[in-house]
Design a protein around this motif. Structure first.
Motif, PDB file in Angstrom:
ATOM      1  N   TYR A  25       0.835  -1.234   0.114  1.00  0.00           N
ATOM      2  CA  TYR A  25       0.321   0.055   0.101  1.00  0.00           C
ATOM      3  C   TYR A  25       0.892   1.306  -0.010  1.00  0.00           C
ATOM      4  CZ  TYR A  25       1.048  -0.284   4.999  1.00  0.00           C
ATOM      5  OH  TYR A  25       1.881  -0.370   6.094  1.00  0.00           O
ATOM      6  N   ASP A  26       0.328   2.458  -0.568  1.00  0.00           N
ATOM      7  CA  ASP A  26       1.096   3.692  -0.403  1.00  0.00           C
ATOM      8  C   ASP A  26       0.965   4.303   1.028  1.00  0.00           C
ATOM      9  OD1 ASP A  26       1.667   3.291  -3.005  1.00  0.00           O
ATOM     10  OD2 ASP A  26       0.082   4.215  -3.591  1.00  0.00           O
ATOM     11  N   LYS A  27       1.926   5.020   1.534  1.00  0.00           N
ATOM     12  CA  LYS A  27       1.610   5.565   2.700  1.00  0.00           C
ATOM     13  C   LYS A  27       0.886   7.049   2.603  1.00  0.00           C
ATOM     14  CE  LYS A  27       4.474   7.421   6.646  1.00  0.00           C
ATOM     15  NZ  LYS A  27       5.611   7.370   7.390  1.00  0.00           N
ATOM     16  N   VAL A  28      -0.047   7.078   3.208  1.00  0.00           N
ATOM     17  CA  VAL A  28      -1.008   8.187   3.355  1.00  0.00           C
ATOM     18  C   VAL A  28      -0.290   9.485   4.131  1.00  0.00           C
ATOM     19  CG1 VAL A  28      -3.216   9.163   3.771  1.00  0.00           C
ATOM     20  CG2 VAL A  28      -2.954   7.009   2.976  1.00  0.00           C
ATOM     21  N   GLU A  29      -0.270  10.616   3.527  1.00  0.00           N
ATOM     22  CA  GLU A  29       0.464  11.661   4.237  1.00  0.00           C
ATOM     23  C   GLU A  29      -0.895  12.360   5.261  1.00  0.00           C
ATOM     24  OE1 GLU A  29       3.427  12.789   4.335  1.00  0.00           O
ATOM     25  OE2 GLU A  29       3.963  11.489   3.168  1.00  0.00           O
ATOM     26  N   LYS A  30      -0.399  12.561   6.374  1.00  0.00           N
ATOM     27  CA  LYS A  30      -1.409  13.009   7.443  1.00  0.00           C
ATOM     28  C   LYS A  30      -1.566  14.732   7.162  1.00  0.00           C
ATOM     29  CE  LYS A  30      -0.494   9.847  11.111  1.00  0.00           C
ATOM     30  NZ  LYS A  30       0.456   9.762  12.052  1.00  0.00           N
ATOM     31  N   SER A  31      -3.037  15.135   7.001  1.00  0.00           N
ATOM     32  CA  SER A  31      -3.228  16.333   6.726  1.00  0.00           C
ATOM     33  C   SER A  31      -3.291  17.017   8.265  1.00  0.00           C
ATOM     34  CB  SER A  31      -4.486  16.478   6.357  1.00  0.00           C
ATOM     35  OG  SER A  31      -5.588  15.944   6.943  1.00  0.00           O
ATOM     36  N   GLU A  32      -3.483  18.274   8.330  1.00  0.00           N
ATOM     37  CA  GLU A  32      -3.468  19.133   9.570  1.00  0.00           C
ATOM     38  C   GLU A  32      -4.744  18.708  10.311  1.00  0.00           C
ATOM     39  OE1 GLU A  32      -2.009  21.120  12.446  1.00  0.00           O
ATOM     40  OE2 GLU A  32      -1.059  20.791  10.561  1.00  0.00           O
ATOM     41  N   SER A  33      -5.811  18.444   9.631  1.00  0.00           N
ATOM     42  CA  SER A  33      -7.190  18.265  10.371  1.00  0.00           C
ATOM     43  C   SER A  33      -6.980  16.648  11.004  1.00  0.00           C
ATOM     44  CB  SER A  33      -8.238  17.932   9.391  1.00  0.00           C
ATOM     45  OG  SER A  33      -8.251  17.152   8.416  1.00  0.00           O
ATOM     46  N   MET A  34      -6.174  15.820  10.189  1.00  0.00           N
ATOM     47  CA  MET A  34      -5.873  14.609  10.959  1.00  0.00           C
ATOM     48  C   MET A  34      -5.010  14.545  12.328  1.00  0.00           C
ATOM     49  SD  MET A  34      -5.312  12.271   7.464  1.00  0.00           S
ATOM     50  CE  MET A  34      -5.117  10.538   8.093  1.00  0.00           C
ATOM     51  N   ARG A  35      -4.006  15.363  12.166  1.00  0.00           N
ATOM     52  CA  ARG A  35      -2.949  15.542  13.250  1.00  0.00           C
ATOM     53  C   ARG A  35      -3.766  16.311  14.404  1.00  0.00           C
ATOM     54  NH1 ARG A  35       0.503  17.575   9.211  1.00  0.00           N
ATOM     55  NH2 ARG A  35       2.199  16.009   8.791  1.00  0.00           N
ATOM     56  N   MET A  36      -4.710  17.152  14.248  1.00  0.00           N
ATOM     57  CA  MET A  36      -5.664  17.823  15.250  1.00  0.00           C
ATOM     58  C   MET A  36      -6.559  16.737  15.830  1.00  0.00           C
ATOM     59  SD  MET A  36      -4.801  20.914  15.772  1.00  0.00           S
ATOM     60  CE  MET A  36      -6.399  21.571  16.421  1.00  0.00           C
ATOM     61  N   GLU A  37      -7.260  15.676  15.132  1.00  0.00           N
ATOM     62  CA  GLU A  37      -7.908  14.682  15.480  1.00  0.00           C
ATOM     63  C   GLU A  37      -7.269  13.771  16.315  1.00  0.00           C
ATOM     64  OE1 GLU A  37     -10.979  12.551  16.373  1.00  0.00           O
ATOM     65  OE2 GLU A  37     -11.051  14.403  15.232  1.00  0.00           O
ATOM     66  N   ILE A  38      -6.051  13.449  16.056  1.00  0.00           N
ATOM     67  CA  ILE A  38      -5.098  12.626  16.730  1.00  0.00           C
ATOM     68  C   ILE A  38      -4.751  13.239  18.256  1.00  0.00           C
ATOM     69  CG2 ILE A  38      -3.021  11.474  16.972  1.00  0.00           C
ATOM     70  CD1 ILE A  38      -3.058  11.114  13.792  1.00  0.00           C
ATOM     71  N   ARG A  39      -4.395  14.466  18.134  1.00  0.00           N
ATOM     72  CA  ARG A  39      -4.053  15.177  19.352  1.00  0.00           C
ATOM     73  C   ARG A  39      -5.198  15.387  20.408  1.00  0.00           C
ATOM     74  NH1 ARG A  39      -1.894  20.331  17.108  1.00  0.00           N
ATOM     75  NH2 ARG A  39      -0.759  19.279  15.270  1.00  0.00           N
ATOM     76  N   SER A  40      -6.453  15.601  19.629  1.00  0.00           N
ATOM     77  CA  SER A  40      -7.773  15.737  20.513  1.00  0.00           C
ATOM     78  C   SER A  40      -8.102  14.375  21.223  1.00  0.00           C
ATOM     79  CB  SER A  40      -8.745  16.200  19.782  1.00  0.00           C
ATOM     80  OG  SER A  40      -9.052  15.435  18.797  1.00  0.00           O
ATOM     81  N   ARG A  41      -7.786  13.330  20.442  1.00  0.00           N
ATOM     82  CA  ARG A  41      -8.119  11.846  20.938  1.00  0.00           C
ATOM     83  C   ARG A  41      -7.193  11.681  22.199  1.00  0.00           C
ATOM     84  NH1 ARG A  41      -9.106   8.318  15.584  1.00  0.00           N
ATOM     85  NH2 ARG A  41     -10.666   9.056  14.768  1.00  0.00           N
ATOM     86  N   LYS A  42      -5.902  12.161  21.907  1.00  0.00           N
ATOM     87  CA  LYS A  42      -5.055  11.702  22.986  1.00  0.00           C
ATOM     88  C   LYS A  42      -5.335  12.323  24.129  1.00  0.00           C
ATOM     89  CE  LYS A  42      -1.147  10.148  20.262  1.00  0.00           C
ATOM     90  NZ  LYS A  42       0.303  10.732  19.753  1.00  0.00           N
ATOM     91  N   ALA A  43      -5.801  13.630  23.966  1.00  0.00           N
ATOM     92  CA  ALA A  43      -5.859  14.641  25.001  1.00  0.00           C
ATOM     93  C   ALA A  43      -7.411  14.352  25.876  1.00  0.00           C
ATOM     94  CB  ALA A  43      -6.221  16.012  24.762  1.00  0.00           C
ATOM     95  N   ARG A  44      -8.121  13.773  25.235  1.00  0.00           N
ATOM     96  CA  ARG A  44      -9.533  13.128  25.852  1.00  0.00           C
ATOM     97  C   ARG A  44      -9.300  12.044  26.701  1.00  0.00           C
ATOM     98  NH1 ARG A  44     -13.040  12.481  20.941  1.00  0.00           N
ATOM     99  NH2 ARG A  44     -11.947  13.715  19.974  1.00  0.00           N
ATOM    100  N   LYS A  45      -8.282  10.825  26.012  1.00  0.00           N
ATOM    101  CA  LYS A  45      -7.946  10.100  26.673  1.00  0.00           C
ATOM    102  C   LYS A  45      -7.158  10.107  27.939  1.00  0.00           C
ATOM    103  CE  LYS A  45      -5.538   5.374  26.135  1.00  0.00           C
ATOM    104  NZ  LYS A  45      -4.708   4.670  25.264  1.00  0.00           N
ATOM    105  N   LEU A  46      -6.319  11.140  27.905  1.00  0.00           N
ATOM    106  CA  LEU A  46      -5.522  11.419  29.087  1.00  0.00           C
ATOM    107  C   LEU A  46      -6.497  12.118  30.199  1.00  0.00           C
ATOM    108  CD1 LEU A  46      -2.817  11.954  30.621  1.00  0.00           C
ATOM    109  CD2 LEU A  46      -2.346  14.174  29.308  1.00  0.00           C
ATOM    110  N   ILE A  47      -7.287  12.900  29.885  1.00  0.00           N
ATOM    111  CA  ILE A  47      -8.366  13.519  30.669  1.00  0.00           C
ATOM    112  C   ILE A  47      -9.215  12.434  31.307  1.00  0.00           C
ATOM    113  CG2 ILE A  47     -10.546  15.007  30.815  1.00  0.00           C
ATOM    114  CD1 ILE A  47      -8.994  16.581  28.747  1.00  0.00           C
ATOM    115  N   GLU A  48      -9.561  11.601  30.453  1.00  0.00           N
ATOM    116  CA  GLU A  48     -10.402  10.560  31.242  1.00  0.00           C
ATOM    117  C   GLU A  48      -9.601   9.729  32.060  1.00  0.00           C
ATOM    118  OE1 GLU A  48     -12.119   6.261  29.241  1.00  0.00           O
ATOM    119  OE2 GLU A  48     -12.601   8.077  28.212  1.00  0.00           O
ATOM    120  N   GLU A  49      -8.177   9.060  31.854  1.00  0.00           N
ATOM    121  CA  GLU A  49      -7.714   8.688  32.867  1.00  0.00           C
ATOM    122  C   GLU A  49      -7.540   9.399  34.096  1.00  0.00           C
ATOM    123  OE1 GLU A  49      -4.164   7.386  30.827  1.00  0.00           O
ATOM    124  OE2 GLU A  49      -5.079   5.963  29.491  1.00  0.00           O
TER     125      GLU A  49
END
Length: 64
Positions: A25-49
């Protein structure tokens, strides 16, 4: 002895083939919106823990 040496040779060749195998498969470049989504998921997980630990009656609060 000859059979053992043959097995070692075959194993090493199989390992080298597995290492050199390219992904299909070809590697997909992450867009800025994808990076923001990943960061927000990590932040939500950290807050939950953190809330889970803070709400637990057995554990003490973190000492930062």
């Amino acid at each position: 002895m000859g059979l053992g040496r043959l097995m070692v040779t075959l194993k090493s060749k199989i390992r080298s083939l597995k290492i050199m195998k390219k992904p299909d498969y070809d590697k997909v470049e992450k867009s800025e919106s994808m990076r923001m989504e990943i960061r927000s998921r990590k932040a939500r997980k950290l807050i939950e823990e953190t809330l889970k630990v803070a709400d637990s009656p057995k554990s003490k609060a973190f000492a930062f």
